[in-house]
Design an enzyme around this catalytic site. Structure first.
Site, PDB file in Angstrom:
ATOM      1  N   SER A 109     -12.598   9.351  -6.082  1.00 45.90           N
ATOM      2  CA  SER A 109     -12.532   9.165  -4.625  1.00 45.90           C
ATOM      3  C   SER A 109     -11.716   7.908  -4.361  1.00 45.90           C
ATOM      4  O   SER A 109     -11.607   7.041  -5.241  1.00 45.90           O
ATOM      5  CB  SER A 109     -13.948   8.980  -4.070  1.00 45.90           C
ATOM      6  OG  SER A 109     -13.913   8.482  -2.748  1.00 45.90           O
TER       7      SER A 109
ATOM      8  N   TYR B 135     -23.038   5.845  -3.789  1.00 51.45           N
ATOM      9  CA  TYR B 135     -21.870   6.720  -3.951  1.00 51.45           C
ATOM     10  C   TYR B 135     -20.658   5.922  -4.454  1.00 51.45           C
ATOM     11  O   TYR B 135     -19.993   6.327  -5.421  1.00 51.45           O
ATOM     12  CB  TYR B 135     -21.554   7.382  -2.609  1.00 51.45           C
ATOM     13  CG  TYR B 135     -20.393   8.357  -2.637  1.00 51.45           C
ATOM     14  CD1 TYR B 135     -20.584   9.676  -3.025  1.00 51.45           C
ATOM     15  CD2 TYR B 135     -19.106   7.963  -2.274  1.00 51.45           C
ATOM     16  CE1 TYR B 135     -19.529  10.582  -3.036  1.00 51.45           C
ATOM     17  CE2 TYR B 135     -18.044   8.860  -2.291  1.00 51.45           C
ATOM     18  CZ  TYR B 135     -18.268  10.163  -2.665  1.00 51.45           C
ATOM     19  OH  TYR B 135     -17.209  11.058  -2.685  1.00 51.45           O
TER      20      TYR B 135
HETATM   21  P1  NAD Z   1     -19.244  19.739  -1.148  1.00 51.46           P
HETATM   22  O1  NAD Z   1     -20.588  19.280  -0.721  1.00 51.46           O
HETATM   23  O2  NAD Z   1     -18.572  20.815  -0.376  1.00 51.46           O
HETATM   24  O3  NAD Z   1     -19.260  20.172  -2.677  1.00 51.46           O
HETATM   25  C1  NAD Z   1     -20.030  19.526  -3.664  1.00 51.46           C
HETATM   26  C2  NAD Z   1     -20.434  20.553  -4.694  1.00 51.46           C
HETATM   27  O4  NAD Z   1     -21.195  19.928  -5.741  1.00 51.46           O
HETATM   28  C3  NAD Z   1     -21.328  21.666  -4.103  1.00 51.46           C
HETATM   29  O5  NAD Z   1     -20.920  22.910  -4.634  1.00 51.46           O
HETATM   30  C4  NAD Z   1     -22.706  21.252  -4.600  1.00 51.46           C
HETATM   31  O6  NAD Z   1     -23.598  22.334  -4.681  1.00 51.46           O
HETATM   32  C5  NAD Z   1     -22.333  20.726  -5.979  1.00 51.46           C
HETATM   33  N1  NAD Z   1     -23.412  19.974  -6.615  1.00 51.46           N
HETATM   34  C6  NAD Z   1     -24.169  18.999  -6.089  1.00 51.46           C
HETATM   35  N2  NAD Z   1     -25.094  18.600  -6.984  1.00 51.46           N
HETATM   36  C7  NAD Z   1     -24.897  19.345  -8.101  1.00 51.46           C
HETATM   37  C8  NAD Z   1     -25.534  19.408  -9.365  1.00 51.46           C
HETATM   38  N3  NAD Z   1     -26.569  18.598  -9.675  1.00 51.46           N
HETATM   39  N4  NAD Z   1     -25.071  20.292 -10.276  1.00 51.46           N
HETATM   40  C9  NAD Z   1     -24.046  21.114  -9.986  1.00 51.46           C
HETATM   41  N5  NAD Z   1     -23.408  21.109  -8.797  1.00 51.46           N
HETATM   42  C10 NAD Z   1     -23.840  20.231  -7.871  1.00 51.46           C
HETATM   43  O7  NAD Z   1     -18.338  18.425  -1.149  1.00 51.46           O
HETATM   44  P2  NAD Z   1     -16.815  18.204  -1.597  1.00 51.46           P
HETATM   45  O8  NAD Z   1     -16.209  17.345  -0.581  1.00 51.46           O
HETATM   46  O9  NAD Z   1     -16.152  19.472  -1.960  1.00 51.46           O
HETATM   47  O10 NAD Z   1     -17.044  17.283  -2.896  1.00 51.46           O
HETATM   48  C11 NAD Z   1     -16.543  17.612  -4.181  1.00 51.46           C
HETATM   49  C12 NAD Z   1     -16.223  16.346  -4.939  1.00 51.46           C
HETATM   50  O11 NAD Z   1     -15.164  15.654  -4.278  1.00 51.46           O
HETATM   51  C13 NAD Z   1     -17.387  15.345  -5.014  1.00 51.46           C
HETATM   52  O12 NAD Z   1     -17.402  14.740  -6.296  1.00 51.46           O
HETATM   53  C14 NAD Z   1     -17.031  14.312  -3.957  1.00 51.46           C
HETATM   54  O13 NAD Z   1     -17.582  13.052  -4.225  1.00 51.46           O
HETATM   55  C15 NAD Z   1     -15.515  14.322  -4.093  1.00 51.46           C
HETATM   56  N6  NAD Z   1     -14.819  13.757  -2.935  1.00 51.46           N
HETATM   57  C16 NAD Z   1     -14.859  14.390  -1.719  1.00 51.46           C
HETATM   58  C17 NAD Z   1     -14.176  13.826  -0.658  1.00 51.46           C
HETATM   59  C18 NAD Z   1     -14.153  14.451   0.712  1.00 51.46           C
HETATM   60  O14 NAD Z   1     -13.638  13.816   1.649  1.00 51.46           O
HETATM   61  N7  NAD Z   1     -14.650  15.677   0.898  1.00 51.46           N
HETATM   62  C19 NAD Z   1     -13.468  12.632  -0.821  1.00 51.46           C
HETATM   63  C20 NAD Z   1     -13.456  12.030  -2.076  1.00 51.46           C
HETATM   64  C21 NAD Z   1     -14.134  12.596  -3.124  1.00 51.46           C
END
Ligand code: NAD
Length: 269
Positions: free
Chosen positions: A154, A167
């Protein structure tokens, strides 16, 4: 399916692939020829829908349930994947979550959950992937590398984040874990890199984009003037997983519309 798939014959595991960024990464890898494991922990119907979307595009996928923070479930997931596809070539450590609160109100359980899923989960999956890369050995006609690991980090591996100490700490930890793994594994031809998304429109941050007021506030942090889409990250993941990025090891690619450019200074601070 793309006409000249970059990942033909390779198999990829994407954790947390039934939502948001993971979903888009899984679809993008499959469109470039990879067999894909769609890992999920809740909402099996959403995982099945991703598998169907990939199959409708002419690709191959299966869904496997596992909590990435549980050692036995991760090991079982890898066994199931290897039984189905023979090995693993690409791991995308994507699963993650937030449990936000002011520091003085942050419960130990919320600190540990975020660290366990976001950081320990990436370690557990990376370790199993590396064991399998080493067991399988090099297949030069498939890839120049023995294996590729992509860690979803991130912009918060760099930008401190008040109210999200658990986080931001997990993402800071991912940076050093990724670099240390890359240093250790590069001589074995295993490439480890990260993607650092900025604000991407997914369920994890609905509050930041679901009203015009929230979105306008968010856009003041993004010089490029738009919120990111999961597909923006899918494209980066395909490239990082492919031999086109063969000389990248230990690097974070930030895909953030310029969020890290200190936009507050664009009018002279
Ligand atoms: P999201 O909530 O749509 O997806 C997260 C996924 O992780 C979901 O499918 C959830 O079920 C899964 N998950 C959670 N706990 C879990 C576990 N214990 N075992 C297996 N799966 C698990 O959110 P997203 O935005 O798609 O996030 C995906 C990644 O991207 C994360 O690591 C997040 O930190 C990172 N990220 C997102 C953003 C953003 O702006 N959306 C920015 C930077 C980083």
């Amino acid at each position: 399916m793309n006409r000249n798939p970059k990942l033909k014959g390779q198999s990829a595991l994407v954790t947390g692939a039934n939502s948001g960024i993971g979903l888009a990464v899984a679809v993008a890898l499959a469109n470039d020829g990879a067999n894909v494991v769609v890992n999920y922990i809740t909402h099996p119907e959403a995982a099945d829908a991703v598998v169907k979307q990939i199959e409708d595009n002419g690709g191959n996928a299966i869904s496997i349930k596992a909590d990435v923070s549980k050692e036995d479930e991760v090991q079982s997931m890898f066994q199931q994947m290897i039984a189905k596809y023979g090995s693993i070539d690409i791991l995308v450590n994507n699963a993650g979550l937030q449990r936000d609160s002011p520091l003085e109100k942050m419960g130990l359980a919320d600190w540990q959950l975020v660290i366990n899923v976001n950081l320990t989960g990436q370690f557990l999956c990376a370790r199993e992937a590396v064991k399998e890369f080493l067991r399988r050995g090099m297949i030069p006609e498939r890839s120049c590398a023995l294996g590729k690991i992509i860690c979803m980090s991130s912009v918060h591996q760099v930008i401190p984040w008040a109210g999200h100490v658990n986080y931001a700490s997990s993402k800071g930890g991912i940076e050093m874990m990724m670099k240390s793994m890359a240093q250790e594994l590069a001589p074995k031809k295993i490439r480890v890199n990260s993607i650092g998304p900025g604000a991407i429109q997914t369920p994890i941050n609905t509050a930041a984009w679901s009203t015009p007021e929230a979105l306008n506030k968010l856009l003041t942090l993004i010089p490029y003037g738009r919120i990111g889409q999961p597909e923006d990250i899918g494209k980066v993941a395909v490239w990082l997983a492919s031999d086109e990025s063969d000389y990248l090891s230990g690097t974070t690619i930030f895909a953030d519309g310029g969020m890290l450019l200190y936009p507050g200074f664009s009018t002279n601070g």
